[in-house]
Design a protein around this motif. Sequence first.
Motif, PDB file in Angstrom:
ATOM      1  N   ILE A   3     -51.777  11.769 -86.091  1.00 36.26           N
ATOM      2  CA  ILE A   3     -51.131  12.619 -84.958  1.00 36.26           C
ATOM      3  C   ILE A   3     -51.992  14.091 -85.202  1.00 36.26           C
ATOM      4  N   LYS A   4     -52.252  14.430 -86.385  1.00 30.50           N
ATOM      5  CA  LYS A   4     -53.173  15.655 -86.411  1.00 30.50           C
ATOM      6  C   LYS A   4     -54.524  14.630 -85.701  1.00 30.50           C
ATOM      7  N   LYS A  50     -47.981  21.589 -77.050  1.00 24.24           N
ATOM      8  CA  LYS A  50     -48.362  20.778 -78.535  1.00 24.24           C
ATOM      9  C   LYS A  50     -47.285  19.000 -78.337  1.00 24.24           C
ATOM     10  N   ASN A  74     -47.243  17.097 -75.618  1.00 27.10           N
ATOM     11  CA  ASN A  74     -48.226  16.141 -75.509  1.00 27.10           C
ATOM     12  C   ASN A  74     -48.066  15.039 -76.514  1.00 27.10           C
ATOM     13  N   LEU A  75     -46.946  15.741 -78.047  1.00 26.99           N
ATOM     14  CA  LEU A  75     -46.908  14.586 -79.047  1.00 26.99           C
ATOM     15  C   LEU A  75     -45.970  13.684 -78.386  1.00 26.99           C
ATOM     16  N   LEU A  79     -47.431  11.235 -76.142  1.00 27.85           N
ATOM     17  CA  LEU A  79     -48.154  10.665 -76.976  1.00 27.85           C
ATOM     18  C   LEU A  79     -47.227   9.108 -78.018  1.00 27.85           C
ATOM     19  N   LEU A  93     -54.181  14.762 -81.818  1.00 21.07           N
ATOM     20  CA  LEU A  93     -53.904  15.310 -81.029  1.00 21.07           C
ATOM     21  C   LEU A  93     -54.818  17.139 -81.374  1.00 21.07           C
ATOM     22  N   ASP A  94     -56.003  16.892 -82.274  1.00 21.15           N
ATOM     23  CA  ASP A  94     -55.888  17.899 -82.890  1.00 21.15           C
ATOM     24  C   ASP A  94     -55.698  19.573 -83.409  1.00 21.15           C
TER      25      ASP A  94
END
Length: 50
Positions: free
Chosen positions: A43-44, A24, A27-28, A31, A47-48
């Motif tokens: 962001i939430k 995570k 990925n953050l 992004l 990235l689910d």
Amino acid sequence: MKSKAHTRVETRSSLLDTLFLSEKRKNLLLLLKKEGPKNSEDIKDVLDFP
């Protein structure tokens, strides 16, 4: 005795390991690099995250 350059390389390597140990987090960071600054809601959503 380790040289300063060697110590810097080790520090950089351990920092990258820390950053990318979490999928995570990786990925953050990718992004944000690709799309620039985001607020927490964006962001939430992207990235689910809960």
